[in-house]
Design a protein around this motif. Structure first.
Motif, PDB file in Angstrom:
ATOM      1  N   PHE A 142     -55.574 -72.982  44.034  1.00  0.00           N
ATOM      2  CA  PHE A 142     -54.205 -73.005  44.537  1.00  0.00           C
ATOM      3  C   PHE A 142     -53.629 -71.603  44.388  1.00  0.00           C
ATOM      4  CE2 PHE A 142     -54.760 -77.460  43.436  1.00  0.00           C
ATOM      5  CZ  PHE A 142     -54.189 -78.096  44.522  1.00  0.00           C
ATOM      6  N   LYS A 143     -53.025 -71.097  45.452  1.00  0.00           N
ATOM      7  CA  LYS A 143     -52.350 -69.806  45.395  1.00  0.00           C
ATOM      8  C   LYS A 143     -50.862 -70.078  45.201  1.00  0.00           C
ATOM      9  CE  LYS A 143     -51.505 -65.542  47.948  1.00  0.00           C
ATOM     10  NZ  LYS A 143     -51.724 -64.830  49.224  1.00  0.00           N
ATOM     11  N   LEU A 144     -50.305 -69.540  44.121  1.00  0.00           N
ATOM     12  CA  LEU A 144     -48.900 -69.739  43.799  1.00  0.00           C
ATOM     13  C   LEU A 144     -48.191 -68.400  43.729  1.00  0.00           C
ATOM     14  CD1 LEU A 144     -50.716 -71.774  41.672  1.00  0.00           C
ATOM     15  CD2 LEU A 144     -48.461 -72.768  41.612  1.00  0.00           C
ATOM     16  N   SER A 145     -46.872 -68.448  43.868  1.00  0.00           N
ATOM     17  CA  SER A 145     -46.082 -67.230  43.699  1.00  0.00           C
ATOM     18  C   SER A 145     -44.933 -67.508  42.749  1.00  0.00           C
ATOM     19  CB  SER A 145     -45.537 -66.730  45.035  1.00  0.00           C
ATOM     20  OG  SER A 145     -44.559 -67.614  45.536  1.00  0.00           O
ATOM     21  N   ARG A 146     -44.509 -66.445  42.077  1.00  0.00           N
ATOM     22  CA  ARG A 146     -43.335 -66.476  41.200  1.00  0.00           C
ATOM     23  C   ARG A 146     -42.503 -65.253  41.538  1.00  0.00           C
ATOM     24  NH1 ARG A 146     -42.886 -63.968  35.650  1.00  0.00           N
ATOM     25  NH2 ARG A 146     -40.891 -64.668  34.884  1.00  0.00           N
ATOM     26  N   LYS A 147     -41.282 -65.484  41.951  1.00  0.00           N
ATOM     27  CA  LYS A 147     -40.377 -64.386  42.270  1.00  0.00           C
ATOM     28  C   LYS A 147     -39.178 -64.478  41.344  1.00  0.00           C
ATOM     29  CE  LYS A 147     -37.579 -62.373  45.905  1.00  0.00           C
ATOM     30  NZ  LYS A 147     -37.037 -62.518  47.251  1.00  0.00           N
ATOM     31  N   VAL A 148     -38.938 -63.401  40.603  1.00  0.00           N
ATOM     32  CA  VAL A 148     -37.757 -63.343  39.749  1.00  0.00           C
ATOM     33  C   VAL A 148     -36.623 -62.863  40.632  1.00  0.00           C
ATOM     34  CG1 VAL A 148     -36.717 -62.363  37.680  1.00  0.00           C
ATOM     35  CG2 VAL A 148     -39.164 -62.890  37.711  1.00  0.00           C
ATOM     36  N   THR A 149     -35.722 -63.788  40.968  1.00  0.00           N
ATOM     37  CA  THR A 149     -34.681 -63.478  41.950  1.00  0.00           C
ATOM     38  C   THR A 149     -33.553 -62.640  41.371  1.00  0.00           C
ATOM     39  OG1 THR A 149     -33.640 -65.626  41.533  1.00  0.00           O
ATOM     40  CG2 THR A 149     -35.202 -65.505  43.358  1.00  0.00           C
ATOM     41  N   THR A 150     -33.515 -62.490  40.047  1.00  0.00           N
ATOM     42  CA  THR A 150     -32.499 -61.636  39.422  1.00  0.00           C
ATOM     43  C   THR A 150     -33.075 -60.260  39.102  1.00  0.00           C
ATOM     44  OG1 THR A 150     -33.057 -62.679  37.310  1.00  0.00           O
ATOM     45  CG2 THR A 150     -31.105 -63.488  38.452  1.00  0.00           C
TER      46      THR A 150
ATOM     47  N   GLN B  89     -35.698 -67.643  38.701  1.00  0.00           N
ATOM     48  CA  GLN B  89     -36.988 -67.442  39.336  1.00  0.00           C
ATOM     49  C   GLN B  89     -37.324 -68.606  40.247  1.00  0.00           C
ATOM     50  OE1 GLN B  89     -39.662 -66.838  36.102  1.00  0.00           O
ATOM     51  NE2 GLN B  89     -39.050 -68.665  35.040  1.00  0.00           N
ATOM     52  N   GLU B  90     -38.159 -68.309  41.212  1.00  0.00           N
ATOM     53  CA  GLU B  90     -38.563 -69.296  42.202  1.00  0.00           C
ATOM     54  C   GLU B  90     -40.086 -69.324  42.269  1.00  0.00           C
ATOM     55  OE1 GLU B  90     -36.659 -69.626  46.270  1.00  0.00           O
ATOM     56  OE2 GLU B  90     -38.558 -68.633  46.740  1.00  0.00           O
ATOM     57  N   PHE B  91     -40.644 -70.509  42.240  1.00  0.00           N
ATOM     58  CA  PHE B  91     -42.089 -70.716  42.309  1.00  0.00           C
ATOM     59  C   PHE B  91     -42.421 -71.436  43.605  1.00  0.00           C
ATOM     60  CE2 PHE B  91     -40.935 -70.502  37.892  1.00  0.00           C
ATOM     61  CZ  PHE B  91     -41.958 -69.796  37.301  1.00  0.00           C
ATOM     62  N   ARG B  92     -43.582 -71.101  44.179  1.00  0.00           N
ATOM     63  CA  ARG B  92     -44.054 -71.769  45.401  1.00  0.00           C
ATOM     64  C   ARG B  92     -45.571 -71.940  45.328  1.00  0.00           C
ATOM     65  NH1 ARG B  92     -40.614 -70.464  50.538  1.00  0.00           N
ATOM     66  NH2 ARG B  92     -38.658 -70.001  49.539  1.00  0.00           N
ATOM     67  N   VAL B  93     -46.045 -73.056  45.873  1.00  0.00           N
ATOM     68  CA  VAL B  93     -47.477 -73.251  46.062  1.00  0.00           C
ATOM     69  C   VAL B  93     -47.751 -72.843  47.506  1.00  0.00           C
ATOM     70  CG1 VAL B  93     -49.427 -74.843  45.947  1.00  0.00           C
ATOM     71  CG2 VAL B  93     -47.472 -75.158  44.399  1.00  0.00           C
ATOM     72  N   LEU B  94     -48.381 -71.677  47.674  1.00  0.00           N
ATOM     73  CA  LEU B  94     -48.533 -71.069  48.993  1.00  0.00           C
ATOM     74  C   LEU B  94     -49.718 -71.602  49.784  1.00  0.00           C
ATOM     75  CD1 LEU B  94     -47.878 -67.375  47.919  1.00  0.00           C
ATOM     76  CD2 LEU B  94     -46.248 -68.987  48.923  1.00  0.00           C
ATOM     77  N   GLY B  95     -50.768 -72.016  49.108  1.00  0.00           N
ATOM     78  CA  GLY B  95     -51.951 -72.474  49.824  1.00  0.00           C
ATOM     79  C   GLY B  95     -53.058 -72.868  48.876  1.00  0.00           C
ATOM     80  N   TYR B  96     -54.185 -73.195  49.469  1.00  0.00           N
ATOM     81  CA  TYR B  96     -55.399 -73.538  48.725  1.00  0.00           C
ATOM     82  C   TYR B  96     -56.519 -72.771  49.396  1.00  0.00           C
ATOM     83  CZ  TYR B  96     -58.661 -76.430  46.052  1.00  0.00           C
ATOM     84  OH  TYR B  96     -59.630 -76.875  45.176  1.00  0.00           O
TER      85      TYR B  96
ATOM     86  N   THR C 296     -36.828 -57.487  40.197  1.00  0.00           N
ATOM     87  CA  THR C 296     -37.754 -57.028  41.229  1.00  0.00           C
ATOM     88  C   THR C 296     -39.156 -57.599  41.077  1.00  0.00           C
ATOM     89  OG1 THR C 296     -38.378 -55.083  39.930  1.00  0.00           O
ATOM     90  CG2 THR C 296     -36.509 -54.840  41.444  1.00  0.00           C
ATOM     91  N   ALA C 297     -39.412 -58.405  40.067  1.00  0.00           N
ATOM     92  CA  ALA C 297     -40.771 -58.879  39.805  1.00  0.00           C
ATOM     93  C   ALA C 297     -41.195 -59.935  40.822  1.00  0.00           C
ATOM     94  CB  ALA C 297     -40.873 -59.450  38.400  1.00  0.00           C
ATOM     95  N   TYR C 298     -42.428 -59.762  41.322  1.00  0.00           N
ATOM     96  CA  TYR C 298     -43.049 -60.744  42.203  1.00  0.00           C
ATOM     97  C   TYR C 298     -44.490 -60.899  41.746  1.00  0.00           C
ATOM     98  CZ  TYR C 298     -44.907 -63.085  46.301  1.00  0.00           C
ATOM     99  OH  TYR C 298     -45.518 -63.993  47.144  1.00  0.00           O
ATOM    100  N   GLU C 299     -44.922 -62.137  41.551  1.00  0.00           N
ATOM    101  CA  GLU C 299     -46.274 -62.411  41.079  1.00  0.00           C
ATOM    102  C   GLU C 299     -46.958 -63.410  42.004  1.00  0.00           C
ATOM    103  OE1 GLU C 299     -45.080 -62.004  36.363  1.00  0.00           O
ATOM    104  OE2 GLU C 299     -45.510 -63.988  37.178  1.00  0.00           O
ATOM    105  N   GLU C 300     -48.257 -63.262  42.121  1.00  0.00           N
ATOM    106  CA  GLU C 300     -49.079 -64.277  42.761  1.00  0.00           C
ATOM    107  C   GLU C 300     -50.195 -64.602  41.785  1.00  0.00           C
ATOM    108  OE1 GLU C 300     -48.484 -63.462  47.492  1.00  0.00           O
ATOM    109  OE2 GLU C 300     -50.271 -62.619  46.548  1.00  0.00           O
ATOM    110  N   TYR C 301     -50.556 -65.878  41.730  1.00  0.00           N
ATOM    111  CA  TYR C 301     -51.628 -66.277  40.840  1.00  0.00           C
ATOM    112  C   TYR C 301     -52.384 -67.436  41.453  1.00  0.00           C
ATOM    113  CZ  TYR C 301     -47.802 -69.292  39.099  1.00  0.00           C
ATOM    114  OH  TYR C 301     -46.734 -70.161  39.002  1.00  0.00           O
ATOM    115  N   TRP C 302     -53.676 -67.469  41.144  1.00  0.00           N
ATOM    116  CA  TRP C 302     -54.577 -68.452  41.714  1.00  0.00           C
ATOM    117  C   TRP C 302     -55.081 -69.337  40.590  1.00  0.00           C
ATOM    118  CZ3 TRP C 302     -53.589 -63.725  43.433  1.00  0.00           C
ATOM    119  CH2 TRP C 302     -53.474 -63.511  44.810  1.00  0.00           C
TER     120      TRP C 302
ATOM    121  N   VAL D 233     -49.700 -78.010  48.125  1.00  0.00           N
ATOM    122  CA  VAL D 233     -49.332 -76.900  48.997  1.00  0.00           C
ATOM    123  C   VAL D 233     -47.972 -77.204  49.621  1.00  0.00           C
ATOM    124  CG1 VAL D 233     -49.955 -75.613  51.079  1.00  0.00           C
ATOM    125  CG2 VAL D 233     -51.728 -76.282  49.437  1.00  0.00           C
ATOM    126  N   GLY D 234     -47.077 -76.231  49.570  1.00  0.00           N
ATOM    127  CA  GLY D 234     -45.726 -76.388  50.110  1.00  0.00           C
ATOM    128  C   GLY D 234     -44.678 -76.693  49.050  1.00  0.00           C
TER     129      GLY D 234
END
Length: 112
Positions: A66-74, A46-53, A76-82, A24-25
């Motif tokens: 684990f809750k993760l996110s993927r943001k395509v910074t170039t 793109q940027e990935f983050r581990v947001l929590g558990y 509009t796509a934003y994803e969250e996945y567990w 996480v973090g």
């Protein structure tokens, strides 16, 4: 690939959805090129983050994940996945863009 097995798009390098071990973090970035069959290509950042558990409920059951996110910074796509270690897989996925909202959850699974 399409139904005939032809490659219709390719990402170089492959998308790094995970960097093990997950903590996480943690966060990481990736740059690459998305190639389409019509010979066009597009760079992406793109940027990935581990947001929590947290616990997540799916039709296949309840999982600690684990809750993760993927943001395509170039774009509009934003994803969250567990990702649930017990299932050894992604058990829930959401994707949001300027034109669509998608949510999928694990319906059933079997570990071998």
């Amino acid at each position: 690939k399409n139904g005939r097995g032809d490659i219709i798009n390719q990402v170089t390098p492959p998308i790094a959805y995970f960097q093990w071990p997950l903590r996480v973090g943690d966060r990481w970035e990736q740059r690459g090129v998305y190639h389409v069959i019509n010979n066009s290509s597009e760079r992406y950042d793109q940027e990935f983050r581990v947001l929590g558990y947290e616990k997540v409920r799916t039709p296949a059951g309840e999982f600690d994940a684990f809750k993760l996110s993927r943001k395509v910074t170039t774009g509009t796509a934003y994803e969250e996945y567990w990702y649930a270690p017990a299932a050894r897989n992604i058990v829930k996925f959401t994707r949001s863009t300027s034109s669509e909202e998608i949510e999928t959850t694990l319906a059933e699974y079997e570990l071998k």
